[in-house]
Design a protein around this motif. Structure first.
Motif, PDB file in Angstrom:
ATOM      1  N   ASN A  36       1.530   5.951  -0.090  1.00  0.00           N
ATOM      2  CA  ASN A  36       2.306   6.430  -1.233  1.00  0.00           C
ATOM      3  C   ASN A  36       1.743   5.985  -2.575  1.00  0.00           C
ATOM      4  O   ASN A  36       1.847   6.710  -3.569  1.00  0.00           O
ATOM      5  CB  ASN A  36       3.761   5.955  -1.144  1.00  0.00           C
ATOM      6  CG  ASN A  36       4.446   6.378   0.136  1.00  0.00           C
ATOM      7  OD1 ASN A  36       4.628   5.568   1.046  1.00  0.00           O
ATOM      8  ND2 ASN A  36       4.809   7.644   0.239  1.00  0.00           N
ATOM      9  N   VAL A  37       1.183   4.772  -2.611  1.00  0.00           N
ATOM     10  CA  VAL A  37       0.686   4.225  -3.878  1.00  0.00           C
ATOM     11  C   VAL A  37      -0.677   3.568  -3.627  1.00  0.00           C
ATOM     12  O   VAL A  37      -0.818   2.771  -2.694  1.00  0.00           O
ATOM     13  CB  VAL A  37       1.657   3.188  -4.482  1.00  0.00           C
ATOM     14  CG1 VAL A  37       1.207   2.785  -5.881  1.00  0.00           C
ATOM     15  CG2 VAL A  37       3.087   3.737  -4.520  1.00  0.00           C
ATOM     16  N   VAL A  38      -1.666   3.906  -4.479  1.00  0.00           N
ATOM     17  CA  VAL A  38      -3.017   3.352  -4.369  1.00  0.00           C
ATOM     18  C   VAL A  38      -3.393   2.773  -5.727  1.00  0.00           C
ATOM     19  O   VAL A  38      -3.243   3.439  -6.753  1.00  0.00           O
ATOM     20  CB  VAL A  38      -4.041   4.425  -3.955  1.00  0.00           C
ATOM     21  CG1 VAL A  38      -5.440   3.820  -3.838  1.00  0.00           C
ATOM     22  CG2 VAL A  38      -3.627   5.095  -2.650  1.00  0.00           C
ATOM     23  N   ALA A  39      -3.880   1.545  -5.729  1.00  0.00           N
ATOM     24  CA  ALA A  39      -4.264   0.908  -7.000  1.00  0.00           C
ATOM     25  C   ALA A  39      -5.365  -0.101  -6.742  1.00  0.00           C
ATOM     26  O   ALA A  39      -5.490  -0.654  -5.651  1.00  0.00           O
ATOM     27  CB  ALA A  39      -3.061   0.231  -7.658  1.00  0.00           C
ATOM     28  N   VAL A  52      -1.793   7.131  -7.894  1.00  0.00           N
ATOM     29  CA  VAL A  52      -3.060   6.411  -7.862  1.00  0.00           C
ATOM     30  C   VAL A  52      -3.390   5.933  -9.266  1.00  0.00           C
ATOM     31  O   VAL A  52      -3.163   6.649 -10.246  1.00  0.00           O
ATOM     32  CB  VAL A  52      -4.195   7.302  -7.297  1.00  0.00           C
ATOM     33  CG1 VAL A  52      -4.344   8.597  -8.085  1.00  0.00           C
ATOM     34  CG2 VAL A  52      -5.509   6.541  -7.250  1.00  0.00           C
ATOM     35  N   GLU A  53      -3.927   4.704  -9.374  1.00  0.00           N
ATOM     36  CA  GLU A  53      -4.264   4.189 -10.699  1.00  0.00           C
ATOM     37  C   GLU A  53      -5.366   3.153 -10.624  1.00  0.00           C
ATOM     38  O   GLU A  53      -5.528   2.454  -9.622  1.00  0.00           O
ATOM     39  CB  GLU A  53      -3.042   3.576 -11.376  1.00  0.00           C
ATOM     40  CG  GLU A  53      -2.548   2.277 -10.765  1.00  0.00           C
ATOM     41  CD  GLU A  53      -1.414   1.636 -11.577  1.00  0.00           C
ATOM     42  OE1 GLU A  53      -1.512   0.426 -11.859  1.00  0.00           O
ATOM     43  OE2 GLU A  53      -0.428   2.338 -11.908  1.00  0.00           O
ATOM     44  N   TRP A  54      -6.139   3.105 -11.711  1.00  0.00           N
ATOM     45  CA  TRP A  54      -6.961   1.938 -11.986  1.00  0.00           C
ATOM     46  C   TRP A  54      -6.074   0.979 -12.775  1.00  0.00           C
ATOM     47  O   TRP A  54      -5.633   1.297 -13.866  1.00  0.00           O
ATOM     48  CB  TRP A  54      -8.189   2.290 -12.821  1.00  0.00           C
ATOM     49  CG  TRP A  54      -9.304   2.982 -12.097  1.00  0.00           C
ATOM     50  CD1 TRP A  54      -9.895   4.155 -12.432  1.00  0.00           C
ATOM     51  CD2 TRP A  54      -9.975   2.524 -10.918  1.00  0.00           C
ATOM     52  NE1 TRP A  54     -10.894   4.461 -11.540  1.00  0.00           N
ATOM     53  CE2 TRP A  54     -10.966   3.473 -10.606  1.00  0.00           C
ATOM     54  CE3 TRP A  54      -9.838   1.390 -10.100  1.00  0.00           C
ATOM     55  CZ2 TRP A  54     -11.816   3.341  -9.507  1.00  0.00           C
ATOM     56  CZ3 TRP A  54     -10.672   1.263  -9.002  1.00  0.00           C
ATOM     57  CH2 TRP A  54     -11.657   2.218  -8.712  1.00  0.00           C
ATOM     58  N   SER A  55      -5.812  -0.166 -12.222  1.00  0.00           N
ATOM     59  CA  SER A  55      -4.985  -1.158 -12.906  1.00  0.00           C
ATOM     60  C   SER A  55      -5.854  -1.975 -13.855  1.00  0.00           C
ATOM     61  O   SER A  55      -7.086  -1.918 -13.813  1.00  0.00           O
ATOM     62  CB  SER A  55      -4.306  -2.066 -11.888  1.00  0.00           C
ATOM     63  OG  SER A  55      -3.479  -1.310 -11.021  1.00  0.00           O
ATOM     64  N   GLU A  92      -7.348  -6.827 -10.848  1.00  0.00           N
ATOM     65  CA  GLU A  92      -6.935  -6.859  -9.443  1.00  0.00           C
ATOM     66  C   GLU A  92      -5.563  -7.499  -9.261  1.00  0.00           C
ATOM     67  O   GLU A  92      -4.773  -7.059  -8.416  1.00  0.00           O
ATOM     68  CB  GLU A  92      -7.985  -7.618  -8.622  1.00  0.00           C
ATOM     69  CG  GLU A  92      -9.332  -6.943  -8.528  1.00  0.00           C
ATOM     70  CD  GLU A  92     -10.274  -7.270  -9.671  1.00  0.00           C
ATOM     71  OE1 GLU A  92     -11.461  -6.878  -9.613  1.00  0.00           O
ATOM     72  OE2 GLU A  92      -9.824  -7.932 -10.644  1.00  0.00           O
ATOM     73  N   LYS A  93      -5.276  -8.534 -10.026  1.00  0.00           N
ATOM     74  CA  LYS A  93      -3.971  -9.196  -9.908  1.00  0.00           C
ATOM     75  C   LYS A  93      -2.856  -8.231 -10.272  1.00  0.00           C
ATOM     76  O   LYS A  93      -1.835  -8.139  -9.573  1.00  0.00           O
ATOM     77  CB  LYS A  93      -3.928 -10.430 -10.812  1.00  0.00           C
ATOM     78  CG  LYS A  93      -2.664 -11.278 -10.707  1.00  0.00           C
ATOM     79  CD  LYS A  93      -2.800 -12.542 -11.540  1.00  0.00           C
ATOM     80  CE  LYS A  93      -1.632 -13.504 -11.308  1.00  0.00           C
ATOM     81  NZ  LYS A  93      -0.367 -12.995 -11.856  1.00  0.00           N
ATOM     82  N   ALA A  94      -3.050  -7.490 -11.367  1.00  0.00           N
ATOM     83  CA  ALA A  94      -2.047  -6.506 -11.773  1.00  0.00           C
ATOM     84  C   ALA A  94      -1.860  -5.453 -10.694  1.00  0.00           C
ATOM     85  O   ALA A  94      -0.728  -5.018 -10.411  1.00  0.00           O
ATOM     86  CB  ALA A  94      -2.458  -5.864 -13.096  1.00  0.00           C
ATOM     87  N   ALA A  95      -2.964  -5.021 -10.075  1.00  0.00           N
ATOM     88  CA  ALA A  95      -2.880  -3.981  -9.052  1.00  0.00           C
ATOM     89  C   ALA A  95      -2.064  -4.460  -7.854  1.00  0.00           C
ATOM     90  O   ALA A  95      -1.152  -3.768  -7.386  1.00  0.00           O
ATOM     91  CB  ALA A  95      -4.286  -3.587  -8.608  1.00  0.00           C
ATOM     92  N   VAL A 136       1.320   1.112   0.752  1.00  0.00           N
ATOM     93  CA  VAL A 136       0.503   0.866  -0.430  1.00  0.00           C
ATOM     94  C   VAL A 136      -0.899   0.426  -0.011  1.00  0.00           C
ATOM     95  O   VAL A 136      -1.085  -0.225   1.025  1.00  0.00           O
ATOM     96  CB  VAL A 136       1.145  -0.196  -1.346  1.00  0.00           C
ATOM     97  CG1 VAL A 136       2.530   0.261  -1.795  1.00  0.00           C
ATOM     98  CG2 VAL A 136       1.241  -1.555  -0.664  1.00  0.00           C
ATOM     99  N   LEU A 137      -1.878   0.783  -0.833  1.00  0.00           N
ATOM    100  CA  LEU A 137      -3.270   0.439  -0.580  1.00  0.00           C
ATOM    101  C   LEU A 137      -3.881  -0.169  -1.822  1.00  0.00           C
ATOM    102  O   LEU A 137      -3.865   0.423  -2.901  1.00  0.00           O
ATOM    103  CB  LEU A 137      -4.064   1.688  -0.183  1.00  0.00           C
ATOM    104  CG  LEU A 137      -5.564   1.487   0.073  1.00  0.00           C
ATOM    105  CD1 LEU A 137      -5.796   0.569   1.262  1.00  0.00           C
ATOM    106  CD2 LEU A 137      -6.257   2.832   0.305  1.00  0.00           C
TER     107      LEU A 137
END
Length: 775
Positions: free
Chosen positions: A21-24, A52-55, A58-61, A75-76
């Motif tokens: 459902n969510v990729v970041a 999908v997003e570039w956060s 990595e910590k934020a993602a 989530v991935l």
């Protein structure tokens, strides 16, 4: 639908087919293409019900994904191995708290390293965080592991790591993939409030017990659950099959074994096929062996390993990076009281770093088979450290008393592809020596080359704006002692001569804070920190706040090229573009700097030497934290201008154009002659590389280089300066003083048209200036 896909693309399809459902994540080679593939499929309408997003980093993602998982979403998370360091604070606690929807961490390791700071092994990180790890041997196996990882995560409410390596990420093969995918329907109840989501000490104590219990159960599942046990394959070979052509009778049961993990499974299988083929041709027997392909390194599948080790006297382990599987086999031998000797990285029998190859493994297997077939003794450095049986004396008697250091190699020789036969003990160099056979036939074809390879150091692209930034700072610092701190990105290449403008590089964002340490201990030197625009948002803000708060006298040189260039031109918060196709007002670097309390903020187009040197000098001379923003687009974001030209009549052959900036678009021909160069030769421009930035035209002392003066009409004018309010808590619009509106694009354009990205603005400005239009 069958498609030829890169490994990372296939992993993306696998996650989508698993209902993610969510990729970041955050860009990092070799992992980046997964997120980009999801975004591409979403944009094309083939991947539905997925965000999908570039956060920002990595910590934020991972923290964003944790919240989504608590709601029941699958989530991935994606990153490269060093990116997991940034997310580790979240990961350690997340495993104690647990997850809701399946949470998979796709962490790509980089043996070599090919494009990384370290060769750290994520399998170790999995054990440290007590998170299960899956380690694919092929892209096809990785595709299957992705779905299994989501199921495992939800079964035990634990994050799960899928750990491919560079060759798996970037290999290509055909996959049967769905034409359209949908995210898994979310639970109707959504997020359920529960004390378990709050990590108080009591909850952490309970969670630690849950982790330990589930790891034991997962290890059992790795051995007996068909969905997971399929990734741990045990097979036998050699003997009759390998010796048929030579009419050699096989032994009844194998006494030696081979353990491999990850892509080394593929290398070892290929090496065995090569060795058996050549042995059959030579009429030499290959002993029967047992092969254990480990796809689930943590928690280690002990029961499968014990069945594999039954009846074996020696095993050799091939894996990339750390000795994870080797140590687990040693532990197994000790706990189960097995008369088993384990050979691998710790004994010099396998590469201690870098990548494995089929040729290297074939040579090492030849030596291993020769030694064990001849019942040779334990090499000196293996005695005690590797033999973990309960009765050492009986094992020593069984294997003999003499010592043959067949596996004893220096760190340097361990990296050789096929060790020369001169290293082998004479005891095993007879006509039936597999080691000598491998050295003679495998990896030594007629196309091999034994001479020195040409040196091809990495270099900044021709026309890269960072080149001008480095040159300007060095010029501004002339006559002053200084320390120049670098960072992770294309601009790390500023370390190379002739720029020689990066003295340190540790990790993302570290240059900003390390410069402050230099300024404290060596205040007589000026500390300058270079940081890119993407890294600025990812890792620099805390360090800048620290500099302002503690009053450190440092200069921040921010290299704003409007993209994340090093990893493939991904967007970041400063671009205003998201992977969901939305555009919003970019986060403006100078506004962030002002908000953090930086009082001196200058600007320059790095293709203008005089402007850049003046702006750099002003920032460097400022007493306290100061910033200079060098702003010009990456060459990947714009069309190249006309190449510059070097006049044969004017060139003196002084080479200043080469020795000053080291642009790959400029070469030198010693046979070229001119009225002013005489017999010295002359510089020339490679028109296929030249971007027409015009930096070199401003450096030639004889005016021999002709052409446009770079992007944006870079001219020798006073640089722009951002003048924030003197009162840090005053509200209202921030007044802006622009001495050079022509070159300060973000201030003049983005505020008026917030739907435009910096790349679009810079490109539009370039076009208008090329046409001679006024702004």
């Amino acid at each position: 639908m069958k498609q030829l896909l890169m490994g990372n693309e296939a992993f993306a399809h696998a996650a989508l087919e698993a209902g993610v459902n969510v990729v970041a994540g955050y860009p990092g080679t070799p992992s980046s293409e997964l997120v980009e593939t999801v975004a591409k499929l979403h944009g094309a309408g083939a991947a539905r019900d997925v965000h999908v997003e570039w956060s920002t980093n990595e910590k934020a993602a991972l923290e964003m994904l944790a919240g989504a998982s608590y709601c029941g979403a699958r989530v991935l998370f994606t990153c490269k191995q060093v990116g997991l360091n940034v997310a580790s604070d979240a990961l350690m606690s997340l495993n104690y708290v647990g997850v809701g929807g399946g949470c998979v961490l796709f962490v790509a390791d980089d043996p070599g390293p090919i494009s990384s700071q370290t060769e750290q092994d994520t399998r170790r990180f999995g054990a440290f965080a007590k998170v299960p790890v899956l380690d694919p041997a092929t892209p096809e196996q990785g595709f299957a592991m992705m779905g299994a990882a989501f199921d495992l995560s939800e079964r035990y409410h634990t994050p799960v790591i899928v750990r491919p390596t560079t060759r798996i990420n970037h290999a290509s093969t055909f996959f049967e993939v769905a034409d359209e995918t949908h995210g898994r329907p979310l639970p109707a109840e959504g997020f359920q409030k529960d004390p378990k989501w709050v990590i108080f000490p009591k909850r952490a104590f309970e969670g630690h017990g849950e982790i330990n219990r589930r790891l034991a159960q997962i290890a059992w599942d790795y051995a007996y659950d068909p969905a997971l046990a399929q990734f741990n394959e045990v097979l036998e070979g050699g003997g009759e099959g390998a010796a048929a052509a030579a009419s050699v009778a096989p032994s009844e049961a194998p006494t030696v074994g081979i353990v491999a993990g990850g892509v080394s499974v593929a290398y070892a299988r290929e090496a065995l096929a090569l060795l058996e083929r050549e042995a059959a041709r030579a009429g030499i027997s290959v002993p029967r062996y047992r092969f254990f392909a480990v796809g689930t390194p943590y928690p280690f599948p002990v029961e499968t390993a014990a069945a594999f080790a039954e009846g074996l006297s020696d095993v050799i382990v091939f894996e990339e990076l750390d000795s994870v599987l080797e140590e687990e086999m040693q532990k197994l031998a000790g706990v189960r009281h097995l008369l088993l000797r384990v050979h691998g990285k710790l004994t010099g029998a396998a590469n201690d770093r870098g990548e494995n190859t089929a040729e290297n493994i074939a040579g090492r297997l030849g030596r291993f088979f020769d030694r064990t077939r001849a019942a040779l003794p334990i090499p000196p450095h293996e005695d005690g450290g590797t033999s973990t049986c309960s009765n050492k004396s009986s094992l020593s008697e069984k294997m003999g008393s003499e010592v043959y250091p067949i596996f004893s190699e220096s760190a340097e020789s361990a990296r050789e592809e096929v060790p020369p036969s001169s290293r082998y003990s004479s005891e095993v160099e007879g006509t039936d020596s597999l080691a000598a056979l491998a050295a003679r036939t495998i990896g030594g074809g007629t196309l091999s080359y034994d001479g020195p390879l040409p040196v091809r150091p990495p270099v900044l692209c021709a026309g890269c704006p960072h080149r001008g930034s480095f040159y300007a700072v060095k010029q501004a610092l002339k006559g002053r002692e200084a320390v120049l701190c670098g960072d992770i990105g294309c601009y790390t290449l500023g370390n190379a001569k002739p720029l020689d403008a990066v003295d340190t590089c540790l990790c993302m964002g570290a240059g900003i804070t390390m410069a402050q340490g230099f300024s404290v201990v060596e205040p007589h030197k000026k500390s300058v920190a270079f940081v890119g625009d993407s890294t600025f948002f990812a890792s620099a803000l805390t360090g800048i706040a620290n500099a302002v708060y503690n009053g450190h006298d440092v200069t921040f040189a921010i290299l704003d090229n409007a993209t994340t260039a090093m990893t493939g031109s991904q967007p970041h918060p400063g671009t205003g573009v998201t992977l969901m196709g939305e555009k919003r007002r970019p986060i403006v670097i100078e506004e962030v700097l002002h908000g953090l309390g930086v009082q001196h903020i200058g600007f320059a187009n790095p293709h203008s030497v005089e402007m850049s040197v003046a702006a750099a000098r002003a920032a460097i001379d400022y007493d306290g934290p100061a910033a200079i923003i060098f702003r010009a687009p990456c060459i990947q974001l714009k069309k190249p201008a006309e190449p510059v030209r070097i006049s044969v009549e004017l060139c003196t052959g002084c080479k200043k154009c080469i020795t000053s900036i080291g642009c790959p678009g400029i070469g030198f021909d010693e046979g070229r002659r001119g009225p002013k160069s005489g017999e010295r030769g002359q510089a020339f421009v490679d028109a296929s590389l030249c971007d027409g930035c015009g930096l070199c035209t401003q450096l030639c002392p004889f005016g021999a280089i002709e052409g446009a003066v770079g992007f944006g009409g870079a001219v020798a004018v006073e640089p722009a300066r951002y003048a924030p309010n003197p009162e840090p808590f005053q509200t209202g619009e921030i007044p802006v003083v622009l001495a050079d509106e022509r070159n300060d694009f973000q201030e003049t354009e983005l505020r008026g048209e917030p739907d435009q990205t910096p790349g679009e603005v810079l490109g539009a400005a370039e076009g208008s200036l090329e046409e001679g239009g006024a702004r």
